[in-house]
Write a protein that holds these residues in place. Structure first.
Motif, PDB file in Angstrom:
ATOM      1  N   PRO A  77       0.811  -1.224   0.000  1.00  0.00           N
ATOM      2  CA  PRO A  77       0.000   0.000   0.000  1.00  0.00           C
ATOM      3  C   PRO A  77       0.844   1.273   0.000  1.00  0.00           C
ATOM      4  N   GLU A  78       0.288   2.304  -0.608  1.00  0.00           N
ATOM      5  CA  GLU A  78       0.918   3.630  -0.507  1.00  0.00           C
ATOM      6  C   GLU A  78      -0.166   4.687  -0.365  1.00  0.00           C
ATOM      7  N   ILE A  79       0.176   5.748   0.331  1.00  0.00           N
ATOM      8  CA  ILE A  79      -0.768   6.850   0.511  1.00  0.00           C
ATOM      9  C   ILE A  79      -0.647   7.785  -0.681  1.00  0.00           C
ATOM     10  N   LEU A  80      -1.786   8.052  -1.333  1.00  0.00           N
ATOM     11  CA  LEU A  80      -1.793   8.926  -2.504  1.00  0.00           C
ATOM     12  C   LEU A  80      -2.124  10.357  -2.120  1.00  0.00           C
ATOM     13  N   HIS A  81      -3.032  10.499  -1.119  1.00  0.00           N
ATOM     14  CA  HIS A  81      -3.568  11.819  -0.837  1.00  0.00           C
ATOM     15  C   HIS A  81      -4.141  11.844   0.577  1.00  0.00           C
ATOM     16  N   PRO A 105      -4.600  12.399   9.413  1.00  0.00           N
ATOM     17  CA  PRO A 105      -5.525  13.058   8.477  1.00  0.00           C
ATOM     18  C   PRO A 105      -6.941  12.493   8.622  1.00  0.00           C
ATOM     19  N   GLN A 106      -7.950  13.304   8.355  1.00  0.00           N
ATOM     20  CA  GLN A 106      -9.345  12.855   8.437  1.00  0.00           C
ATOM     21  C   GLN A 106      -9.718  11.983   7.231  1.00  0.00           C
ATOM     22  N   PHE A 107      -9.114  12.281   6.079  1.00  0.00           N
ATOM     23  CA  PHE A 107      -9.362  11.492   4.850  1.00  0.00           C
ATOM     24  C   PHE A 107      -8.021  11.019   4.303  1.00  0.00           C
ATOM     25  N   VAL A 108      -7.973   9.760   3.913  1.00  0.00           N
ATOM     26  CA  VAL A 108      -6.747   9.210   3.336  1.00  0.00           C
ATOM     27  C   VAL A 108      -7.099   8.356   2.127  1.00  0.00           C
ATOM     28  N   THR A 109      -6.482   8.635   1.003  1.00  0.00           N
ATOM     29  CA  THR A 109      -6.661   7.800  -0.193  1.00  0.00           C
ATOM     30  C   THR A 109      -5.402   6.966  -0.379  1.00  0.00           C
ATOM     31  N   ILE A 110      -5.608   5.649  -0.502  1.00  0.00           N
ATOM     32  CA  ILE A 110      -4.464   4.754  -0.711  1.00  0.00           C
ATOM     33  C   ILE A 110      -4.570   4.057  -2.062  1.00  0.00           C
ATOM     34  N   ALA A 115      -5.752  -9.337  -2.346  1.00  0.00           N
ATOM     35  CA  ALA A 115      -5.165 -10.660  -2.116  1.00  0.00           C
ATOM     36  C   ALA A 115      -4.786 -11.360  -3.417  1.00  0.00           C
ATOM     37  N   ALA A 116      -5.457 -10.947  -4.533  1.00  0.00           N
ATOM     38  CA  ALA A 116      -5.163 -11.562  -5.831  1.00  0.00           C
ATOM     39  C   ALA A 116      -4.117 -10.758  -6.608  1.00  0.00           C
ATOM     40  N   GLY A 117      -3.671  -9.644  -6.043  1.00  0.00           N
ATOM     41  CA  GLY A 117      -2.657  -8.830  -6.702  1.00  0.00           C
ATOM     42  C   GLY A 117      -3.242  -7.711  -7.544  1.00  0.00           C
ATOM     43  N   LYS A 118      -4.583  -7.603  -7.542  1.00  0.00           N
ATOM     44  CA  LYS A 118      -5.251  -6.575  -8.349  1.00  0.00           C
ATOM     45  C   LYS A 118      -5.131  -5.211  -7.660  1.00  0.00           C
ATOM     46  N   GLU A 119      -4.706  -4.209  -8.446  1.00  0.00           N
ATOM     47  CA  GLU A 119      -4.517  -2.876  -7.879  1.00  0.00           C
ATOM     48  C   GLU A 119      -5.850  -2.171  -7.661  1.00  0.00           C
ATOM     49  N   PHE A 120      -5.966  -1.440  -6.566  1.00  0.00           N
ATOM     50  CA  PHE A 120      -7.179  -0.660  -6.311  1.00  0.00           C
ATOM     51  C   PHE A 120      -6.804   0.629  -5.585  1.00  0.00           C
ATOM     52  N   GLU A 121      -7.740   1.582  -5.648  1.00  0.00           N
ATOM     53  CA  GLU A 121      -7.602   2.801  -4.854  1.00  0.00           C
ATOM     54  C   GLU A 121      -8.797   2.880  -3.926  1.00  0.00           C
ATOM     55  N   MET A 122      -8.580   3.392  -2.720  1.00  0.00           N
ATOM     56  CA  MET A 122      -9.682   3.492  -1.765  1.00  0.00           C
ATOM     57  C   MET A 122      -9.504   4.735  -0.903  1.00  0.00           C
ATOM     58  N   ARG A 123     -10.627   5.417  -0.650  1.00  0.00           N
ATOM     59  CA  ARG A 123     -10.592   6.603   0.204  1.00  0.00           C
ATOM     60  C   ARG A 123     -11.239   6.241   1.528  1.00  0.00           C
ATOM     61  N   GLY A 124     -10.556   6.504   2.608  1.00  0.00           N
ATOM     62  CA  GLY A 124     -11.086   6.210   3.935  1.00  0.00           C
ATOM     63  C   GLY A 124     -11.265   7.497   4.711  1.00  0.00           C
ATOM     64  N   GLU A 125     -12.271   7.480   5.609  1.00  0.00           N
ATOM     65  CA  GLU A 125     -12.531   8.632   6.462  1.00  0.00           C
ATOM     66  C   GLU A 125     -12.513   8.176   7.919  1.00  0.00           C
ATOM     67  N   GLY A 126     -12.099   9.067   8.813  1.00  0.00           N
ATOM     68  CA  GLY A 126     -12.175   8.771  10.246  1.00  0.00           C
ATOM     69  C   GLY A 126     -11.338   7.563  10.631  1.00  0.00           C
ATOM     70  N   ALA A 129      -9.383   5.949   7.814  1.00  0.00           N
ATOM     71  CA  ALA A 129      -8.227   6.773   7.430  1.00  0.00           C
ATOM     72  C   ALA A 129      -7.091   6.567   8.432  1.00  0.00           C
ATOM     73  N   ARG A 130      -7.465   6.517   9.707  1.00  0.00           N
ATOM     74  CA  ARG A 130      -6.489   6.296  10.779  1.00  0.00           C
ATOM     75  C   ARG A 130      -5.845   4.920  10.635  1.00  0.00           C
ATOM     76  N   ALA A 131      -6.665   3.907  10.336  1.00  0.00           N
ATOM     77  CA  ALA A 131      -6.152   2.539  10.183  1.00  0.00           C
ATOM     78  C   ALA A 131      -5.178   2.462   9.001  1.00  0.00           C
ATOM     79  N   PHE A 132      -5.518   3.113   7.891  1.00  0.00           N
ATOM     80  CA  PHE A 132      -4.605   3.118   6.736  1.00  0.00           C
ATOM     81  C   PHE A 132      -3.237   3.656   7.169  1.00  0.00           C
ATOM     82  N   CYS A 133      -3.238   4.793   7.865  1.00  0.00           N
ATOM     83  CA  CYS A 133      -1.966   5.408   8.286  1.00  0.00           C
ATOM     84  C   CYS A 133      -1.214   4.517   9.266  1.00  0.00           C
ATOM     85  N   HIS A 134      -1.949   3.990  10.264  1.00  0.00           N
ATOM     86  CA  HIS A 134      -1.326   3.166  11.314  1.00  0.00           C
ATOM     87  C   HIS A 134      -0.686   1.911  10.716  1.00  0.00           C
TER      88      HIS A 134
END
Ligand code: NI
Length: 169
Positions: A77-81, A105-110, A115-126, A129-134
């Motif tokens: 994973p990487e943080i985009l925004h 951050p309150q919003f984080v897009t990663i 699990a299958a290797g397929k790339e995706f983007e996801m925006r998380g809030e609250g 978002a905290r879990a993505f960063c942690h």
């Protein structure tokens, strides 16, 4: 299979994890084990180093298993925004019994692979978002206590040293 959670003090938690290259059956088994271990420990997120595996994958479920569709696998994973701020209490399965206020951050897009290797983007809030960063922090060898003030961090470290001496860590 449920793995024991590695606790603070183990160098694997402060190491930079290696990218996932093979999305094979072995990787699928690792992901399944990580979800099982996370639910058993009643966490909402778990990174591979927390079960002693220095690879760039984390699992997240902010519903704690209540909604099967909320299961997120983040490989490489990487943080985009990021946007905004939140300051909330944060804890970690690898530092049980300790919590602290962490600014995130309150919003984080990663961007990540599933699990299958397929790339995706996801925006998380609250909380998400905290879990993505942690969890992404974990893959870079960073623990939430490193975001606390030096004073607070030293206090926690001192208490952990005492617990270790007493055999309670
Ligand atoms: Ni953690």
């Amino acid at each position: 299979m449920i793995h024991p959670i590695v606790k603070y003090g183990d160098p694997v938690l402060e190491s930079i994890s290696q990218p996932i290259e093979e999305f094979d059956g072995e990787f699928q088994k690792l992901v399944d084990d990580m979800f099982e271990s996370m639910y058993a420990a009643q966490g909402v997120g778990l990174a591979a180093p927390q079960i002693g595996i220095s690879r760039r994958v984390a699992v997240i479920d902010v519903t704690s298993g209540k909604n099967p569709e909320a299961k997120i696998v983040c490989a490489n994973p990487e943080i985009l925004h990021t946007e905004g701020e939140q300051r909330e209490e944060e804890g970690c399965l690898s530092i049980p019994g300790f919590r602290g206020q962490v600014l995130r951050p309150q919003f984080v897009t990663i961007r990540a692979q599933d699990a299958a290797g397929k790339e995706f983007e996801m925006r998380g809030e609250g909380l998400l978002a905290r879990a993505f960063c942690h969890e992404i922090d974990h893959l870079n060898g960073t623990l939430f206590i490193m975001h606390l003030s030096l004073l607070k961090r030293d206090l926690i470290k001192r208490k952990i040293r005492k617990l270790k001496k007493a055999g309670g860590w």
